[in-house]
Design an enzyme around this catalytic site. Structure first.
Site, PDB file in Angstrom:
ATOM      1  N   GLU A 101      42.099  70.383  43.313  1.00  0.00           N
ATOM      2  CA  GLU A 101      42.528  69.915  41.964  1.00  0.00           C
ATOM      3  C   GLU A 101      42.164  71.169  41.141  1.00  0.00           C
ATOM      4  O   GLU A 101      42.261  70.845  39.722  1.00  0.00           O
ATOM      5  CB  GLU A 101      41.581  68.744  41.566  1.00  0.00           C
ATOM      6  CG  GLU A 101      42.028  67.506  42.610  1.00  0.00           C
ATOM      7  CD  GLU A 101      41.231  66.195  41.956  1.00  0.00           C
ATOM      8  OE1 GLU A 101      40.374  66.247  41.185  1.00  0.00           O
ATOM      9  OE2 GLU A 101      41.462  65.227  42.669  1.00  0.00           O
ATOM     10  N   LYS A 119      46.351  54.367  40.593  1.00  0.00           N
ATOM     11  CA  LYS A 119      47.036  55.295  41.354  1.00  0.00           C
ATOM     12  C   LYS A 119      48.318  54.354  41.911  1.00  0.00           C
ATOM     13  O   LYS A 119      47.939  53.547  42.743  1.00  0.00           O
ATOM     14  CB  LYS A 119      46.189  55.723  42.558  1.00  0.00           C
ATOM     15  CG  LYS A 119      45.094  56.921  42.000  1.00  0.00           C
ATOM     16  CD  LYS A 119      44.154  56.912  43.241  1.00  0.00           C
ATOM     17  CE  LYS A 119      43.278  58.364  43.004  1.00  0.00           C
ATOM     18  NZ  LYS A 119      42.329  58.395  44.010  1.00  0.00           N
TER      19      LYS A 119
HETATM   20  P1  PGA Z   1      42.226  61.703  46.508  1.00  0.00           P
HETATM   21  O1  PGA Z   1      41.112  62.161  45.549  1.00  0.00           O
HETATM   22  O2  PGA Z   1      43.636  61.764  45.923  1.00  0.00           O
HETATM   23  O3  PGA Z   1      42.237  62.622  47.607  1.00  0.00           O
HETATM   24  O4  PGA Z   1      42.129  60.235  46.926  1.00  0.00           O
HETATM   25  C1  PGA Z   1      41.031  61.808  44.029  1.00  0.00           C
HETATM   26  C2  PGA Z   1      40.123  60.723  43.687  1.00  0.00           C
HETATM   27  O5  PGA Z   1      39.122  60.396  44.729  1.00  0.00           O
HETATM   28  O6  PGA Z   1      40.073  60.209  42.461  1.00  0.00           O
HETATM   29 ZN    ZN Z   2      38.068  58.995  42.960  1.00  0.00          ZN
END
Ligand code: PGA
Ligand code: ZN
Length: 430
Positions: free
Chosen positions: A205, A334
């Site tokens: 990230e 998400k």
């Molecule tokens: P991930 O990590 O997109 O690899 O799941 C981001 C998070 O845990 O918020």
């Molecule tokens: Zn997370």
């Protein structure tokens, strides 16, 4: 103008050079394209990704998903209006027929659902955020910047996945991003001087990876020093995505951290001390993904935002369970954890109505597609997390600048209409 004429898909690559899906929906108003993100530190209850599992790309190819879009989904959706998002999404869920979206694939469904949403905005001649949020949309989200990485997303030995700085005292989102960028530069100097130049290599990230650092408190100290050296202590707070499932061992019911093992009670005490010692306003996934009881206890004990990511996986059923038990007070949203835009919006609504705040989130696997920034504004979330550097992250900030300019005087920075976040509105300093 609004009828779906065709749906096409293509295998593209994300920031990790791993295949993902790009879906295009065509109406008489034009084509709209959406890219599908991918997680690495995934929750066990997330929608299932369909991958080819053959010789190409170590099995990660998505040619099967491409075929599913073009051969199975497109014939069912052709002729329907892109304005009927809920209906389209219900059709996708019905066609799939599983709890985990394992027939068509969570990634396949996410691509189609998002491309329909974007095609709807195109057909309505509206920016995506306004199409999602309506006439009064005006809230630009507070970004949570993952400046120091650990866990599954980096090469550092830090147990916590993300050590974030949060510009809650900024006046606007563009000021928030600028202040955070300056903290990032300053932090880089500190990290390089104390942990070596190799610590400047970034994780998935875009955050630093200080080599030799194992204690989250050292990471927060570094961030605080960078903030203080710039005189920005009134503008910033700290936060973390612990992603505790990644260092939890279900066999022993212990968390492996900093060379020792901890019980849930040890960890709860650790968080109490942490929040006492640092200006921490938010903890994401502080306990493992099935520990609703532990989440409830921590939410009760601390006066901070407690976010469920792997705990809730943007799933209305799991959020319901959390609300009933008082587990957490915030939802990490998400889209690809659940699959469709409609289900994600329902999750957001359920959370907001019950006093939970909402943070719209990237995945560690992303592309330059910026629907995420629009979604955060359109949902009036008040918070976004999208990493820190690397183009797939900075493009989200660039899009927020555009939206801010577009909203002009009408734009506000921070809380969101639900104003649920326990740390108060933006503009208030610590
Ligand atoms: P991930 O990590 O997109 O690899 O799941 C981001 C998070 O845990 O918020
Ligand atoms: Zn997370």
């Amino acid at each position: 103008m609004t009828q779906i004429q065709d749906i096409r898909a293509r295998e593209i690559l994300d920031n990790r050079l791993e295949p993902t899906l790009r879906v295009t929906v065509e109406t008489a108003a034009g084509c709209a394209t959406a890219d599908v993100p991918a997680g690495r530190s995934r929750g066990e209850h997330e929608a299932v990704e369909v991958r080819d599992r053959d010789d190409r790309y170590s099995g990660l190819g998505v040619r099967r998903a491409v075929a599913t879009v073009e051969e199975q989904i497109a014939p069912q959706l052709r002729g329907r209006s892109v304005f009927e998002q809920r209906l389209l999404d219900e059709l996708l869920v019905e066609m799939d027929g599983t709890e985990t979206k394992s027939t068509l694939g969570g990634n396949t469904i996410t691509g189609v659902s998002l491309a329909c949403l974007k095609a709807g905005a195109t057909a309505a001649s509206q920016p995506l955020y306004r199409y999602i949020g309506g006439a009064t949309t005006s809230t630009l989200p507070i970004p949570f910047f993952d400046m120091i990485e650990g866990g599954e997303l980096s090469g550092s030995a830090l147990p916590f996945q993300e050590h974030q700085v949060v510009p809650i005292g900024a006046e606007s989102v563009s000021e928030a991003v600028r202040l955070a960028a300056e903290v990032y530069y300053e932090l880089g100097d500190l990290v390089a001087a104390e942990y070596g130049e190799a610590s400047l290599n970034v994780g998935d990230e875009g955050g630093y990876n200080p080599i030799g650092l194992t204690d989250p408190r050292d990471a927060f100290d570094l961030e605080l020093r960078a903030i203080e050296q710039l005189g920005y202590q009134n503008a910033f707070a700290l936060a973390a995505d612990v992603a505790a499932s990644q260092f939890y061992d279900p066999d022993t019911d212990r968390y492996a951290m900093m060379g020792t093992t901890m019980t849930r009670d040890d960890l709860l005490e650790f968080y109490e001390d942490l929040v006492d010692s640092y200006p921490i306003i938010s903890l994401e996934d502080p306990l493992h993904e099935n520990d609703f009881e532990g989440f409830a206890e921590l939410t009760d004990r601390l006066d901070t935002q407690i976010i469920g990511d792997d705990l809730f996986v943007t799933n209305p059923d799991r959020i319901h369970n959390g609300i009933a038990r008082g587990a957490g007070n915030a939802l990490l949203l998400k889209v690809n954890q659940i699959g469709t835009v409609t289900e994600a919006c329902d999750a957001a609504q359920l959370a907001a109505r019950n006093g939970y705040s909402i943070q719209v989130s990237e995945r560690s696997g992303q592309t330059a597609d910026t629907w995420l920034a629009d979604l955060a504004v359109g949902l009036d979330a008040g918070q976004i997390k999208t990493g820190v550097t690397r183009s797939e992250r900075t493009e989200q900030y660039n899009r927020l600048f555009e939206i801010e300019a577009n909203l002009g005087q009408a734009g506000t920075y921070g809380a969101g209409s639900s104003k649920n976040q326990p740390f108060g509105s933006a503009g208030e300093t610590l």
